[in-house]
Motif scaffolding. Structure first.
Motif, short mmCIF file in Angstrom:
data_model
loop_
_atom_site.label_atom_id
_atom_site.label_comp_id
_atom_site.label_asym_id
_atom_site.label_seq_id
_atom_site.Cartn_x
_atom_site.Cartn_y
_atom_site.Cartn_z
N UNK A 101 0.83 -1.22 0.00
CA UNK A 101 0.00 0.00 0.00
C UNK A 101 0.86 1.25 0.00
N UNK A 102 1.94 1.24 0.76
CA UNK A 102 2.84 2.39 0.81
C UNK A 102 3.45 2.65 -0.57
N UNK B 71 1.34 9.20 -6.10
CA UNK B 71 1.78 10.58 -5.83
C UNK B 71 2.84 11.03 -6.82
N UNK B 72 3.78 10.16 -7.10
CA UNK B 72 4.83 10.51 -8.07
C UNK B 72 4.24 10.67 -9.47
N UNK B 73 3.28 9.84 -9.81
CA UNK B 73 2.65 9.94 -11.11
C UNK B 73 1.87 11.24 -11.28
N UNK B 74 1.25 11.71 -10.21
CA UNK B 74 0.49 12.96 -10.29
C UNK B 74 1.39 14.19 -10.31
N UNK C 189 -1.57 16.49 -12.35
CA UNK C 189 -2.49 17.31 -11.56
C UNK C 189 -2.85 18.59 -12.31
N UNK C 190 -1.88 19.23 -12.94
CA UNK C 190 -2.16 20.44 -13.72
C UNK C 190 -3.07 20.12 -14.91
N UNK C 191 -2.84 19.00 -15.55
CA UNK C 191 -3.69 18.61 -16.68
C UNK C 191 -5.12 18.33 -16.22
N UNK C 192 -5.26 17.71 -15.05
CA UNK C 192 -6.60 17.44 -14.52
C UNK C 192 -7.32 18.74 -14.17
N UNK C 193 -6.57 19.72 -13.61
CA UNK C 193 -7.18 21.00 -13.28
C UNK C 193 -7.64 21.74 -14.53
N UNK C 194 -6.89 21.63 -15.62
CA UNK C 194 -7.28 22.28 -16.87
C UNK C 194 -8.59 21.71 -17.40
N UNK C 195 -8.83 20.43 -17.16
CA UNK C 195 -10.05 19.80 -17.63
C UNK C 195 -11.19 19.91 -16.61
#
Length: 102
Positions: A6-7, A14-17, A27-33
């Motif tokens: 799980x860790x 987290x690293x992927x985001x 995360x920036x791409x998700x915020x744009x959408x």
């Protein structure tokens, strides 16, 4: 072993985001959408539905004043619906409907 898995899974997410790919993070791409905003709105809607369902469930009460109090409709804000203050006769209702139509 489960804890380690799980860790590592959470660290990978987290690293992927947060890792930049082509200059922008996921995360920036998700915020744009508008994805975080849509998820927050859906969560709030689900919580409201759950709260309304829980508020609508009434415990089974015995006879007495508790049953009478449970029969009154109370909103989430604690406002008790009041009975109408006066009754209209059928002729008055017809006259009022005629006024509203004009």
């Amino acid at each position: 072993m489960k804890t380690l898995f799980c860790f590592l899974l959470f660290c990978g997410l987290g690293a992927g985001l947060l890792a930049p790919i082509a200059g922008r993070t996921m995360w920036q791409r998700a915020q744009e959408r508008g994805i975080p905003k849509a998820v927050a709105r859906s969560t709030a809607h689900g919580l409201r539905l759950a709260w309304d369902w829980v508020a609508g469930v009434q415990p089974a009460t015995g006879k007495g004043p508790a049953r009478k109090a449970a029969a009154r409709r109370v909103s989430r804000e604690g406002i008790v619906a009041q009975p109408p203050k006066e009754k209209l006769s059928p002729s008055d209702k017809d006259a009022l409907d005629g006024l509203i139509r004009h």
